[in-house]
Design a protein around this motif. Structure first.
Motif, PDB file in Angstrom:
ATOM      1  N   LEU A 175       0.847  -1.193   0.000  1.00  0.00           N
ATOM      2  CA  LEU A 175       0.000   0.000   0.000  1.00  0.00           C
ATOM      3  C   LEU A 175       0.884   1.245   0.000  1.00  0.00           C
ATOM      4  N   TYR A 176       0.705   2.064  -1.031  1.00  0.00           N
ATOM      5  CA  TYR A 176       1.487   3.290  -1.158  1.00  0.00           C
ATOM      6  C   TYR A 176       0.659   4.492  -0.704  1.00  0.00           C
ATOM      7  N   MET A 177       1.343   5.481  -0.130  1.00  0.00           N
ATOM      8  CA  MET A 177       0.661   6.700   0.311  1.00  0.00           C
ATOM      9  C   MET A 177       1.651   7.858   0.304  1.00  0.00           C
ATOM     10  N   PHE A 178       1.104   9.061   0.127  1.00  0.00           N
ATOM     11  CA  PHE A 178       1.911  10.269   0.127  1.00  0.00           C
ATOM     12  C   PHE A 178       1.620  11.065   1.385  1.00  0.00           C
ATOM     13  N   SER A 179       2.669  11.552   2.049  1.00  0.00           N
ATOM     14  CA  SER A 179       2.529  12.342   3.266  1.00  0.00           C
ATOM     15  C   SER A 179       3.192  13.694   3.071  1.00  0.00           C
ATOM     16  N   SER A 180       2.377  14.757   3.091  1.00  0.00           N
ATOM     17  CA  SER A 180       2.958  16.099   2.963  1.00  0.00           C
ATOM     18  C   SER A 180       3.756  16.457   4.223  1.00  0.00           C
ATOM     19  N   ASP A 181       3.438  15.836   5.367  1.00  0.00           N
ATOM     20  CA  ASP A 181       4.212  16.068   6.594  1.00  0.00           C
ATOM     21  C   ASP A 181       5.659  15.612   6.427  1.00  0.00           C
ATOM     22  N   LEU A 182       5.818  14.478   5.719  1.00  0.00           N
ATOM     23  CA  LEU A 182       7.150  13.918   5.501  1.00  0.00           C
ATOM     24  C   LEU A 182       7.766  14.381   4.190  1.00  0.00           C
ATOM     25  N   CYS A 183       6.966  15.079   3.376  1.00  0.00           N
ATOM     26  CA  CYS A 183       7.454  15.586   2.088  1.00  0.00           C
ATOM     27  C   CYS A 183       7.871  14.445   1.156  1.00  0.00           C
ATOM     28  N   ARG A 184       7.236  13.304   1.259  1.00  0.00           N
ATOM     29  CA  ARG A 184       7.609  12.156   0.431  1.00  0.00           C
ATOM     30  C   ARG A 184       6.492  11.111   0.426  1.00  0.00           C
ATOM     31  N   SER A 185       6.631  10.153  -0.465  1.00  0.00           N
ATOM     32  CA  SER A 185       5.751   8.986  -0.480  1.00  0.00           C
ATOM     33  C   SER A 185       6.400   7.868   0.326  1.00  0.00           C
ATOM     34  N   LEU A 186       5.577   6.984   0.844  1.00  0.00           N
ATOM     35  CA  LEU A 186       6.072   5.816   1.564  1.00  0.00           C
ATOM     36  C   LEU A 186       5.123   4.660   1.336  1.00  0.00           C
ATOM     37  N   TYR A 187       5.384   3.526   1.931  1.00  0.00           N
ATOM     38  CA  TYR A 187       4.542   2.364   1.692  1.00  0.00           C
ATOM     39  C   TYR A 187       4.459   1.495   2.939  1.00  0.00           C
ATOM     40  N   ALA A 188       3.438   0.636   2.953  1.00  0.00           N
ATOM     41  CA  ALA A 188       3.222  -0.273   4.083  1.00  0.00           C
ATOM     42  C   ALA A 188       2.983  -1.681   3.556  1.00  0.00           C
ATOM     43  N   GLU A 189       3.361  -2.667   4.359  1.00  0.00           N
ATOM     44  CA  GLU A 189       3.211  -4.069   3.980  1.00  0.00           C
ATOM     45  C   GLU A 189       2.428  -4.830   5.041  1.00  0.00           C
ATOM     46  N   TYR A 190       1.775  -5.912   4.603  1.00  0.00           N
ATOM     47  CA  TYR A 190       0.973  -6.741   5.514  1.00  0.00           C
ATOM     48  C   TYR A 190       1.865  -7.424   6.552  1.00  0.00           C
ATOM     49  N   VAL A 191       1.371  -7.447   7.815  1.00  0.00           N
ATOM     50  CA  VAL A 191       2.106  -8.144   8.868  1.00  0.00           C
ATOM     51  C   VAL A 191       1.266  -9.187   9.605  1.00  0.00           C
ATOM     52  N   GLU A 192      -0.045  -8.938   9.746  1.00  0.00           N
ATOM     53  CA  GLU A 192      -0.865  -9.904  10.473  1.00  0.00           C
ATOM     54  C   GLU A 192      -2.357  -9.617  10.298  1.00  0.00           C
ATOM     55  N   ASP A 193      -3.175 -10.649  10.613  1.00  0.00           N
ATOM     56  CA  ASP A 193      -4.625 -10.480  10.658  1.00  0.00           C
ATOM     57  C   ASP A 193      -5.018  -9.863  11.993  1.00  0.00           C
ATOM     58  N   VAL A 194      -6.042  -9.003  11.969  1.00  0.00           N
ATOM     59  CA  VAL A 194      -6.530  -8.376  13.202  1.00  0.00           C
ATOM     60  C   VAL A 194      -8.060  -8.371  13.180  1.00  0.00           C
ATOM     61  N   THR A 195      -8.639  -8.107  14.341  1.00  0.00           N
ATOM     62  CA  THR A 195     -10.084  -7.921  14.454  1.00  0.00           C
ATOM     63  C   THR A 195     -10.322  -6.649  15.247  1.00  0.00           C
ATOM     64  N   VAL A 196     -11.087  -5.725  14.683  1.00  0.00           N
ATOM     65  CA  VAL A 196     -11.399  -4.451  15.337  1.00  0.00           C
ATOM     66  C   VAL A 196     -12.911  -4.333  15.477  1.00  0.00           C
ATOM     67  N   LYS A 197     -13.394  -4.345  16.718  1.00  0.00           N
ATOM     68  CA  LYS A 197     -14.826  -4.272  17.001  1.00  0.00           C
ATOM     69  C   LYS A 197     -15.611  -5.357  16.261  1.00  0.00           C
ATOM     70  N   GLY A 198     -15.010  -6.526  16.154  1.00  0.00           N
ATOM     71  CA  GLY A 198     -15.679  -7.659  15.524  1.00  0.00           C
ATOM     72  C   GLY A 198     -15.525  -7.726  14.019  1.00  0.00           C
ATOM     73  N   ILE A 199     -14.858  -6.744  13.426  1.00  0.00           N
ATOM     74  CA  ILE A 199     -14.663  -6.712  11.978  1.00  0.00           C
ATOM     75  C   ILE A 199     -13.269  -7.231  11.635  1.00  0.00           C
ATOM     76  N   PRO A 200     -13.157  -8.202  10.728  1.00  0.00           N
ATOM     77  CA  PRO A 200     -11.834  -8.729  10.371  1.00  0.00           C
ATOM     78  C   PRO A 200     -11.043  -7.733   9.528  1.00  0.00           C
ATOM     79  N   GLY A 201      -9.742  -7.711   9.711  1.00  0.00           N
ATOM     80  CA  GLY A 201      -8.908  -6.792   8.939  1.00  0.00           C
ATOM     81  C   GLY A 201      -7.493  -7.296   8.776  1.00  0.00           C
ATOM     82  N   TYR A 202      -6.767  -6.611   7.916  1.00  0.00           N
ATOM     83  CA  TYR A 202      -5.338  -6.856   7.712  1.00  0.00           C
ATOM     84  C   TYR A 202      -4.573  -5.675   8.297  1.00  0.00           C
ATOM     85  N   ARG A 203      -3.506  -5.957   9.016  1.00  0.00           N
ATOM     86  CA  ARG A 203      -2.655  -4.879   9.525  1.00  0.00           C
ATOM     87  C   ARG A 203      -1.481  -4.652   8.575  1.00  0.00           C
TER      88      ARG A 203
END
Length: 481
Positions: free
Chosen positions: A268-296
């Protein structure tokens, strides 16, 4: 008898057909693909869709927390000893960030908007009031000293002025002043020689009730993976601060929205004006938030790694070839020349030297890691925490007595935790989709289950059919009375 046999064999045929159909449905993924195609059509930035409403006015409450580093040994630092700081906070603000000046472009395939942010202080969620005093590095003074250190005669003049006004390497200001701005005496004096100079300094000066420029997003109308992806920022499709084209790219979304149908192996790619650059994130684990399944998803350490670890980061070394180390980013070029260095809080995932240089640094993954928890079907953010630290590059400057014998260090000033958790109303809506997904995904297995049940019934009926009933004589008792 013939009718009975026909029924038995029909049961067997139906069992086989259901088993074959169920297995075929599982292997082909027809129902999941059908559900995904419906979601792809719904998750588009256009008037009337829930995706657009959530993008335009995020329903979940967003909070911004600030943790300051109060300098406890200023004189010792000037004498050349290791700086010691104590963490003070949080100072919490409710953040409002609606999209405004929304304008659809190119037949609805793109949408332009600005994203103003407003911060309202939450006293009941804070350690103290905005009037709390913090002793920290005098960033305006450090910026001026760095700017003029190699200019003949000017440093002596500025140093004399600072001495007459009692200004030094450190300053004590309120939380509100440090965040939102205060009139600085040194900048006010320099304005006489540079009229366009702003005399107000604040870490987030002009960030409250204002925006960081116009964004143009893809709506996802042509391709679901383009949902909320950035096309341009401030009329530019790339940046100009860094030394390579790759580092100057504006990639992904603005970090507030993501496309639906997310897989574990994608980045997942994203741009941050705070950091003045683009960065990215990678999957690490499955999670559940308020009963809803998700990917971290989490930005890996290589995002801010030194070029020796990640050669792709060579362009972030400024001037070219001048790399500070892993885990820190020099953003002075996009911060009006101020010697600002960004990192994760407490130098989490940074080189050990940055942690050891400052007494009081205690990096912890749970508290200082940036995380994004996303529902993979819809792309809706379930929970997120953006954690960044603002530091100042401090060094001894021989032409300025105010720096004393200070060590060359990356000095922490404040770190922020911008967090959000999905609200209950959105949970209810998303729970309906999750239940529908579970039903649709399990239809093939239900078909297989019914096929197995009929197969079992068929086997029982066949066994009973083959058991001989015996003749009338055989059914007579052995002993008669």
């Amino acid at each position: 008898m013939q009718l009975k046999s026909c029924c038995i064999y029909s049961t067997g045929v139906f069992a086989v057909l259901l088993l074959v159909a169920g297995i075929s449905l599982v292997l082909s993924g027809v129902f999941p693909h059908l559900l995904q195609s419906v979601v792809k059509k719904e998750v588009v930035l256009e008037n009337g869709t829930e995706a657009f409403e959530g993008w335009e006015n995020p329903p979940a409450p967003i909070y911004m927390q600030f943790y300051f580093f109060n300098v406890t040994n200023p004189q010792e630092v000037l004498d050349g000893e290791r700086p010691a700081v104590s963490e003070v906070g949080p100072y919490t603000y409710r953040e409002y960030r609606p999209m405004e000046e929304v304008n659809f472009l190119d037949n609805g395939t793109k949408v332009a908007a600005v994203n103003p942010k407003t911060y309202i202080f939450q006293h009941n969620m804070s350690q103290g009031p905005e009037s709390d005093l913090i002793r920290t590095v005098n960033i305006p003074a450090m910026t001026v000293m760095e700017k003029f250190k190699d200019v003949p005669l000017i440093p002596n003049w500025i140093s004399a002025y600072m001495t007459s006004r009692g200004e030094g390497l450190f300053t004590t200001r309120t939380v509100g002043e440090l965040l939102w701005g205060y009139e600085d005496g040194l900048l006010k004096m320099l304005k006489h020689f540079k009229p366009d100079l702003d005399v107000v300094f604040g870490l987030f000066y002009k960030n409250n009730a204002s925006n960081d420029g116009e964004y143009v997003f893809f709506t996802g109308k042509q391709n679901y993976k383009d949902f909320a992806r950035l096309d341009t920022w401030n009329d530019k499709s790339s940046l100009s601060w860094w030394t390579t084209d790759e580092c100057n790219m504006i990639n992904g979304t603005n970090g507030a929205s993501f496309h639906p149908i997310i897989t574990k192996n994608e980045t997942l790619y994203m741009f941050s004006s705070d950091l003045c650059r683009s960065l990215y994130a990678e999957y690490v684990e499955d999670v559940t938030v308020k009963g809803i399944p998700g990917y971290r998803f989490v930005p890996p350490s290589k995002v801010f790694a030194n070029l020796t670890v990640n050669p792709a980061n060579a362009g972030f070394c400024i001037p070219a070839g001048n790399c500070l180390g892993s885990g820190v980013l020099n953003v002075s070029l996009c911060k009006q020349g101020a010697p600002i260095i960004m990192s994760s809080p407490h130098f989490y995932q940074a080189d050990e030297k940055f942690i050891q240089d400052i007494f009081g640094m205690k990096p912890k993954k749970e508290q200082h890691q940036t995380i994004i928890d996303i529902n993979p079907l819809t792309g809706i953010i379930l929970q997120a925490a953006k954690r960044l630290q603002v530091n100042v590059f401090v060094e001894k400057i021989s032409t300025f007595s105010q720096t004393g014998n200070v060590r060359t260090v990356v000095f922490p000033v404040v770190y922020l935790n911008e967090s959000v958790v999905i609200n209950d109303d959105s949970v209810k809506k998303l729970m309906v989709i999750v239940r529908e997904q579970n039903v649709v995904v399990n239809i093939p297995f239900m078909v297989i289950g019914v096929g197995m049940l009929l197969g079992g019934i068929f086997m029982v009926l066949m066994c009973r059919k083959k058991v001989p009933e015996g003749s009338a004589a055989e059914r007579q008792p052995l002993l008669s009375s």
